[in-house]
Scaffold this active site. Sequence first.
Site, PDB file in Angstrom:
ATOM      1  N   CYS A  73      14.386  28.297 -21.389  1.00 33.55           N
ATOM      2  CA  CYS A  73      15.135  29.150 -21.813  1.00 33.55           C
ATOM      3  C   CYS A  73      16.636  28.637 -22.106  1.00 33.55           C
ATOM      4  O   CYS A  73      17.338  28.320 -21.437  1.00 33.55           O
ATOM      5  CB  CYS A  73      15.284  30.663 -21.038  1.00 33.55           C
ATOM      6  SG  CYS A  73      16.309  31.923 -21.945  1.00 33.55           S
ATOM      7  N   HIS A 186      12.559  30.251 -29.573  1.00 35.46           N
ATOM      8  CA  HIS A 186      11.940  30.763 -30.739  1.00 35.46           C
ATOM      9  C   HIS A 186      12.102  29.895 -32.157  1.00 35.46           C
ATOM     10  O   HIS A 186      11.327  30.099 -33.011  1.00 35.46           O
ATOM     11  CB  HIS A 186      12.428  32.168 -31.047  1.00 35.46           C
ATOM     12  CG  HIS A 186      11.942  33.208 -29.923  1.00 35.46           C
ATOM     13  ND1 HIS A 186      12.345  33.025 -28.767  1.00 35.46           N
ATOM     14  CD2 HIS A 186      11.133  34.284 -30.072  1.00 35.46           C
ATOM     15  CE1 HIS A 186      11.874  34.009 -27.966  1.00 35.46           C
ATOM     16  NE2 HIS A 186      11.076  34.937 -28.798  1.00 35.46           N
TER      17      HIS A 186
HETATM   18  N1  DGL Z   1      14.449  32.094 -24.426  1.00 31.51           N
HETATM   19  C1  DGL Z   1      15.972  32.817 -25.076  1.00 31.51           C
HETATM   20  C2  DGL Z   1      16.399  31.369 -25.332  1.00 31.51           C
HETATM   21  O1  DGL Z   1      16.042  30.369 -25.731  1.00 31.51           O
HETATM   22  C3  DGL Z   1      15.632  33.342 -26.279  1.00 31.51           C
HETATM   23  C4  DGL Z   1      15.095  34.992 -25.975  1.00 31.51           C
HETATM   24  C5  DGL Z   1      16.169  35.625 -25.103  1.00 31.51           C
HETATM   25  O2  DGL Z   1      17.362  36.065 -25.531  1.00 31.51           O
HETATM   26  O3  DGL Z   1      15.834  35.927 -24.111  1.00 31.51           O
HETATM   27  O4  DGL Z   1      17.693  31.424 -25.458  1.00 31.51           O
END
Ligand code: DGL
Length: 265
Positions: A73, A186
């Site tokens: 993330c 994403h």
């Molecule tokens: N996984 C998050 C990122 O890469 C996107 C989704 C979220 O806001 O948790 O920042």
Amino acid sequence: MNNRPIGIFDSGVGGLTVVREVMKALPNEKIVYLGDTARVPYGTKSNETIKRFSIENAEFLSRFKVKLIIVACNSASSIALPALKKRFKIPIIGVIKPGAKKAASITRNNRIGVIGTPTTVKSKAYDREIKLISRNRKIVSRACPLFVPLAEEGWLNGKITTDIVKKYLEPLKKNKIDTLVLGCTHYPLLRGVISKVVGKNVRIVDSASSVAGEVRAILERQDRLAKTKRPAHRFFATDAVEQFVKVGERFLGKKIKKAMRANHV
Ligand code: DGL
């Protein structure tokens, strides 16, 4: 030690874009994935909350005796990496540095665009890493919060998506960037439409594939590559597993045979 799994966590399904790249770059590595679907999104939460969730996720993965943890993330990587590194003895790899390194090395006009969640953009984590490599890079960043639901909904092209992408990316185009970092799990799914909007002269850096290359280099250097033939990966989510599998298969690009509920939250 070498055949121990690699742990990967994310706020939800998005980190499966990182798993996809790790599977490609390191086909003999066993992966334990945790998607914190009960508490997604992280990209709009406070730093304290993101740190706490990240530590809990890493503790869950530690139960599987992982040899290394990838924080897939971008939001968690921007905020929680120092706290995680302090707490765990195994290598903890975030997605920011590898993406920043790649962008800094391929730009020709020194103007780099960075897109991500509001948390990632506000943290200036990419700016810091890029500036550490070279002071003379100009960074223009923009939060694109609507890209996350678009990707999860599978609206990867078409008029509505193109219009939204144009609206977010127009200011970056005006700043004449020649490199654009997809600083969110994403965004690789929207790569086609993003690339069309910014034009083919703008090089796209996908932090998912950059981190896979970095992990490969680390394991090679430490002589810790696994030799597992057809490794059995494991997938966990902290909420509705059926939904995780349904959306997740699009991010992973292949079937998820089985996913289980993680009950650490
Ligand atoms: N996984 C998050 C990122 O890469 C996107 C989704 C979220 O806001 O948790 O920042």
